[in-house]
Design an enzyme around this catalytic site. Structure first.
Site: not given
Lengths: 307, 307
Positions: B27, B29, B246
């Site tokens: 991923d 961001d 995250d």
């Protein structure tokens, strides 16, 4: 519906039911009118119920009219109605903010319309202004848009100027610890003639709730607040009260939630098949949406109201 | 987490895990950058994984950049990345509409942004135009706004010009029998530094879904589409693939849904306490959001990647 809990109201049963109540609550759209068209016979029904000594009130989730606007619309259509007999969500939201949230003299962030602004003003509640709130320029620092430090609640009703900026501003207020969150109602659509519809307040409220990751308190049907305000103010005996509406998920559910008798009229959104599906579901929550009685139109009440 | 399914990745275990995979999905961001700030060590990790013969891909729900824009941003930050290695929702949505919905040469109604418009154009799909769609005048016949008869699908992504008019137009298209409904992703917020956040695409999609009374197909995580497109194109062995993210509800859930190994990095949204709460919930759906491994930062992978 044969063998059903829900009976068609007519003949002797109609007389018995009307004799057993002294207060009748009517939803408006789909019940006494459709848009700007009065339902045939509705004015006679309302006026004769009053002549027969019944108290009549109007409970509507539409937040785009003040009590005064509703009374004027009804007068034009031939109903004898006082403003105090009308409980719309613009008015109810204002008294909720005043009486429950204790916000008299305080300020709210309003996603709403001119009628809501007027009812808030009448209740002594300030608001940040309604109308467009648009993007100026290309680079916006969304998380740091200017906020009013005096805002104590975010209030969401019908708003044709709803925008990403308004959604964002609502989120920024709600991220604060001490901001209350109130919605007028959760109707997903405003139904119109010919199977047409436009997005209802429920869509806007859902967007703000998703961003805020919290649920708003709502004042409209099926929440009990609207009925309880009315009952408190006018001393209504709920066992002698009939709720008349065209929607099972708002009107009839409100009636069930408040222990009222319930009457579905088939001039609006819900059908008898919808009621049957709820009844057969075996689900306790859905059973609450099965009305006690139904009529094709409220004009069917007239035979029991002739002089 | 002691006694937990989720182990901290380091030492011998780190070497074993990296040896057991030949593809790593990141991923963006909260994982390789936060906004415009690269996560310290991230470029080294990506570049060395590639030098070690691993294939590396980027899977992001953010719909505001094209593949080209992502590759340019990454190049500036020191990552060696080709556009073909980036799977964002603007691109994935376009190929979903092309390959699954068979809409090449056809037109869609777009609630979106310039990057989505570009990826649609690259996939040979027409759209009705992005940017503001506002109210002109006071009296609008919402249910009868002009519609484009060629529109075959409503597509919802991030749109800072989202408005009641766009919501209404989406509903009017979706009321038609033959209109498909596709969303980029359901993220409720875009998290920013310092606990700040702005409303995510999930809010806009929820508003349209509420109005339309139907669910959209989404292409973003945790939907499998993004991984399956990538796997099909590059022949990925899912048993030898690691998903690094995250967010438990998008990244880790995608990994679980697709049978990948999963690694949570603590530089973004989700915490170890969030993972523990899912693990202890006893709920099968929530168990899928418990990662196999965690690290404080992806820089913790470096010791196993030194030359």
């Amino acid at each position: 519906m044969s063998g059903s809990k829900c009976s068609k109201l007519g003949g002797i049963l109609l007389k018995q039911v009307l004799d057993s109540v002294d207060t009748v609550l009517f939803d408006c759209d789909g019940v006494i009118w459709r848009g700007d068209q009065v339902i045939s016979g509705a004015a006679d029904v309302i006026n004769r119920l009053k002549e027969a000594g019944k108290r009549v009130f109007f409970v509507t989730n539409n937040s785009t009219k003040t009590r005064t606007m509703y009374a004027e619309k009804m007068a034009k259509m031939g109903f004898k109605v006082a403003e105090e007999e009308v409980f719309g969500t613009a008015y109810c939201c204002a008294i909720y903010l005043k009486n429950v949230c204790q916000l008299q003299g305080k300020k709210v962030y309003l996603i709403g319309n001119p009628a809501m602004a007027q009812e808030l003003a009448a209740a002594g509640i300030q608001q940040t202004g309604e109308g467009p709130d648009l993007i100026c320029g290309q680079q916006i620092d969304w998380a740091n848009v200017p906020l009013d430090p005096d805002v104590k609640a975010v209030v969401v009703g019908f708003d044709q100027h709803f925008s990403y900026m308004k959604l964002n501003r609502a989120l920024q207020y709600l991220i604060r610890q001490d901001c209350m969150f109130v919605g007028t109602n959760r109707d997903s659509r405003l139904p119109l003639e010919g199977g047409k519809a436009v997005p209802g307040t429920g869509c806007l409220l859902q967007a703000v709730e998703t961003a805020a990751q919290q649920k708003a308190q709502t004042v409209g049907k099926p929440s009990k607040f609207m009925f309880e305000s009315l009952a408190l103010q006018f001393g209504v005996d709920r066992e002698r009260c009939l709720m008349v509406g065209d929607r099972l998920d708002t009107d009839i559910l409100l009636g069930s939630n408040c222990g009222l008798k319930t009457l579905l009229t088939l001039t609006g959104v819900s059908t008898l098949a919808d009621a049957e599906a709820h009844e057969k579901s075996g689900c306790t929550e859905r059973q609450k949406m099965v009305p006690d009685y139904y009529v094709d139109s409220i004009a069917d009440l007239l035979p029991a109201l002739q002089a």
